[in-house]
Design an enzyme around this catalytic site. Structure first.
Site, PDB file in Angstrom:
ATOM      1  N   ASP A   1       0.846  -1.189   0.000  1.00 11.80           N
ATOM      2  CA  ASP A   1       0.000   0.000   0.000  1.00 11.80           C
ATOM      3  C   ASP A   1       0.882   1.239   0.000  1.00 11.80           C
ATOM      4  O   ASP A   1       2.109   1.142   0.139  1.00 11.80           O
ATOM      5  CB  ASP A   1      -0.966   0.010   1.194  1.00 11.80           C
ATOM      6  CG  ASP A   1      -2.336   0.572   0.810  1.00 11.80           C
ATOM      7  OD1 ASP A   1      -2.363   1.650   0.167  1.00 11.80           O
ATOM      8  OD2 ASP A   1      -3.356  -0.050   1.130  1.00 11.80           O
TER       9      ASP A   1
ATOM     10  N   LYS B   1      -8.717  -7.176  -3.376  1.00 10.41           N
ATOM     11  CA  LYS B   1     -10.062  -7.174  -2.798  1.00 10.41           C
ATOM     12  C   LYS B   1     -10.589  -5.751  -2.750  1.00 10.41           C
ATOM     13  O   LYS B   1     -10.061  -4.896  -2.060  1.00 10.41           O
ATOM     14  CB  LYS B   1     -10.035  -7.763  -1.379  1.00 10.41           C
ATOM     15  CG  LYS B   1     -11.400  -7.769  -0.690  1.00 10.41           C
ATOM     16  CD  LYS B   1     -11.311  -8.345   0.719  1.00 10.41           C
ATOM     17  CE  LYS B   1     -10.394  -7.548   1.609  1.00 10.41           C
ATOM     18  NZ  LYS B   1     -10.848  -6.142   1.790  1.00 10.41           N
TER      19      LYS B   1
ATOM     20  N   HIS C   1     -12.438  -1.793  -8.628  1.00  8.62           N
ATOM     21  CA  HIS C   1     -13.652  -1.006  -8.860  1.00  8.62           C
ATOM     22  C   HIS C   1     -13.454   0.479  -8.550  1.00  8.62           C
ATOM     23  O   HIS C   1     -14.290   1.299  -8.907  1.00  8.62           O
ATOM     24  CB  HIS C   1     -14.832  -1.574  -8.069  1.00  8.62           C
ATOM     25  CG  HIS C   1     -14.842  -1.213  -6.610  1.00  8.62           C
ATOM     26  ND1 HIS C   1     -15.995  -1.106  -5.879  1.00  8.62           N
ATOM     27  CD2 HIS C   1     -13.830  -0.926  -5.741  1.00  8.62           C
ATOM     28  CE1 HIS C   1     -15.713  -0.782  -4.630  1.00  8.62           C
ATOM     29  NE2 HIS C   1     -14.414  -0.667  -4.529  1.00  8.62           N
TER      30      HIS C   1
ATOM     31  N   MET D   1       0.999   0.523  -6.574  1.00 15.05           N
ATOM     32  CA  MET D   1       0.580  -0.557  -7.478  1.00 15.05           C
ATOM     33  C   MET D   1       0.613  -0.128  -8.941  1.00 15.05           C
ATOM     34  O   MET D   1       0.627  -0.969  -9.840  1.00 15.05           O
ATOM     35  CB  MET D   1      -0.820  -1.040  -7.109  1.00 15.05           C
ATOM     36  CG  MET D   1      -1.913  -0.014  -7.235  1.00 15.05           C
ATOM     37  SD  MET D   1      -3.481  -0.615  -6.536  1.00 15.05           S
ATOM     38  CE  MET D   1      -4.503   0.865  -6.668  1.00 15.05           C
TER      39      MET D   1
END
Length: 373
Positions: free
Chosen positions: A236, A274, A278, A261
């Protein structure tokens, strides 16, 4: 298809019901936008039936926003405001020639009384009743955004706030804490069911990267369930990892990695995403997925990506579930994200270089998608 216990089904059904209640206001937002853009008038002008391209041309929406307009129309058709008629021969030919199928949207009795100059018309009444949803924090000014002609332009949230949702979370401590607490609670709820009912998706892995894994709730649960997994990394952004618990305090095989990322992902047998993809548009998702593909070995060597996200229409017979999924999609539109159907997911996977995928619609609103290089 994987089978899960009745207890887990009940929990997932309850969660879906609550999400339907949470996002039910988006039905009002969608209707307010439809009135502001005069979509019923546009369809009426074309004789009561029009394609998305005809609607966009009539209401003056930039062609670059047609995919978002289609998502708005999906929500309005699921709500019964408009209907979609079967594709005609011309539409089929256009599709076979490489163009997107041009669905034809038709007026219903409900939308006929939304026409501004029809008789009778409820346009003025409903427009007044929906004032609180117009250009408010609830809608993030979706109507204004559709009319905004900058290409490609910022998402509605950024157009209204001046910064992205993620920049606000980084700068606003209270907003960041609230968001991270929300994601952690969602992760605890869902991962308890995943590891109880569907843990086989993690079997045989020597290493895993939890992309955008926040405080590591999912990874800590996976590491505890699979102590033989040598390394479970949580990737992260630096300001998120700075607030994460120390690896020593949670598990010997969990480590936190500060990174991005969009730049690179640490190598592992599998990557886990997860509720990540979206949040982003197609171009960003393809970039993330390409980095995922570079991080994992071949399928024969056990490489795969594991995605937990909504697949719109995953259970076509469940109309309330579908309604909730499309309302979630409208909510994600505000920050530049999207909930996708199977064909939209497939397009992303293929463009990122993956060869195959398997969708398991077993988590209520959400599905598990295994994607193979």
């Amino acid at each position: 298809m994987a089978l899960i216990s009745e207890e887990s089904k009940d929990l997932l059904q309850a969660q879906a019901e609550l999400y339907n209640q949470v996002f039910s206001y988006m039905k009002s937002v969608a209707l307010a936008v439809a009135l502001d853009l005069r979509i019923a008038d546009a369809i009426h002008h074309h004789g009561g039936a029009a394609t998305i391209f005809q609607i966009a041309g009539e209401i003056g929406v930039n062609p670059c926003k047609i995919p978002r307009l289609r998502r708005l129309m999906r929500a309005l058709t699921v709500a019964g405001i408009f209907t979609i008629q079967p594709s005609d021969e011309q539409t089929v030919k256009a599709s076979s020639a490489g163009h997107e199928p041009a669905a034809v949207y038709k007026l219903t009795t409900a939308s006929r009384i939304l026409i501004s100059k029809s008789s009778p018309s409820l346009f003025p009444t409903l427009s007044q009743q929906l004032n609180s949803f117009r250009d408010s924090v609830l809608s993030m000014g979706l109507s204004t955004w559709f009319r905004h002609d900058e290409q490609p332009g910022p998402c509605p949230f950024t157009l209204k706030q001046g910064i992205t949702f993620w920049e606000k979370s980084e700068r606003d401590h209270a907003a960041n804490v609230s968001f991270n607490n929300s994601m952690a609670a969602h992760s605890r709820f869902l991962m308890q069911i995943v590891l109880k009912e569907l843990s086989n998706i993690f079997h045989g892995m020597g290493s895993l990267v939890d992309v955008g894994g926040g405080a590591g709730g999912a990874s800590i649960s996976i590491a505890a369930a699979f102590p033989c997994m040598k390394k479970c990394s949580v990737l992260d952004l630096p300001h998120v990892v700075a607030k994460a618990p120390s690896a020593a305090s949670v598990s010997n095989n969990v480590q936190f990695v500060a990174g991005d990322m969009f730049r690179s992902i640490p190598p592992a047998n599998a990557v886990f995403l997860k509720w990540i993809l979206h949040d982003w548009g197609d171009d960003e998702c393809i970039k993330i997925l390409k980095n995922c593909k570079q991080a994992i070995p071949s399928r024969d060597a056990g490489g795969k990506a594991i995605i937990i996200d909504i697949v719109v229409g995953s259970k076509p017979s469940d109309t309330k579930l579908l309604e909730t999924q499309v309302l979630c999609d409208l909510n994600m539109m505000k920050i530049g994200g999207a909930e996708r159907d199977e064909q939209e997911w497939k397009k992303l996977f293929l463009e990122a270089g993956f060869k195959d995928y398997n969708i398991m619609p077993v988590l209520g609103l959400w599905s598990i998608i295994e994607v193979y290089p």
